[in-house]
Design an enzyme around this catalytic site. Structure first.
Site, mmCIF file in Angstrom:
data_model
loop_
_atom_site.group_PDB
_atom_site.id
_atom_site.type_symbol
_atom_site.label_atom_id
_atom_site.label_comp_id
_atom_site.label_asym_id
_atom_site.label_seq_id
_atom_site.Cartn_x
_atom_site.Cartn_y
_atom_site.Cartn_z
ATOM 1 N N SER A 58 0.807 -1.230 0.000
ATOM 2 C CA SER A 58 0.000 0.000 0.000
ATOM 3 C C SER A 58 0.838 1.278 0.000
ATOM 4 O O SER A 58 0.319 2.347 -0.255
ATOM 5 C CB SER A 58 -0.959 0.023 1.195
ATOM 6 O OG SER A 58 -0.256 0.228 2.399
ATOM 7 N N LYS A 95 0.862 4.278 6.830
ATOM 8 C CA LYS A 95 0.201 5.184 5.896
ATOM 9 C C LYS A 95 0.732 6.598 6.111
ATOM 10 O O LYS A 95 1.344 6.909 7.123
ATOM 11 C CB LYS A 95 -1.323 5.210 6.123
ATOM 12 C CG LYS A 95 -2.035 3.881 5.948
ATOM 13 C CD LYS A 95 -2.132 3.463 4.506
ATOM 14 C CE LYS A 95 -2.932 2.186 4.319
ATOM 15 N NZ LYS A 95 -2.186 0.970 4.609
#
Length: 137
Positions: A58, A95
């Site tokens: 990701s 993230k």
């Protein structure tokens, strides 16, 4: 994710102080200027810093790939757009944190994944700020 503590014994590696061009070749120097202590170079707050291995893709557009090792500093305050290791509803995630007005998001760096808006119903905590990425070439 696999977590690693940083060893107390520093690893000194020979370090060539002069820059190495990535373009045209230049004459090599026959000496090493000093030793580079990687722990001193990578770690600002030793007692609050640890390493963790990445699983997943990701964050690939930020240069973070599955199998890489991240250096995470828990003493640093997360800033807008920094990359963080967070716990979201009991699971770790890496993230980019972003604040938009009063809203808080965890943004991936891969178009296959969607941003996550943090709400009051979620169990959310930033575990630390990612300061360095170590990966094999």
């Amino acid at each position: 994710m696999s977590f690693y503590s940083l060893e107390k014994n520093p690893l000194n590696i020979p370090f060539y102080e002069s820059d190495v061009p990535a373009g045209f070749p230049s004459p090599a120097e026959d000496f090493m200027d000093l030793d580079l202590n990687l722990q001193e170079y990578l770690v600002q707050h030793p007692s609050a810093t640890f390493c963790v291995r990445v699983a997943g893709d990701s964050m690939q557009n930020a240069g973070i790939f599955s199998g890489d090792v991240m250096v995470v500093d828990r003493a640093l305050e997360p800033q807008n757009n920094t990359i963080v290791l967070a716990v979201l509803n009991g699971e770790f995630t890496v993230k980019r944190i972003q604040k938009r007005g009063e809203e808080l998001y965890l943004n991936p760096e891969n178009s296959k994944f969607k941003p996550i808006q943090i709400t009051e119903e979620m169990n959310f905590q930033v575990w630390g700020v990612v300061t360095h990425i170590i990966h094999k070439v």
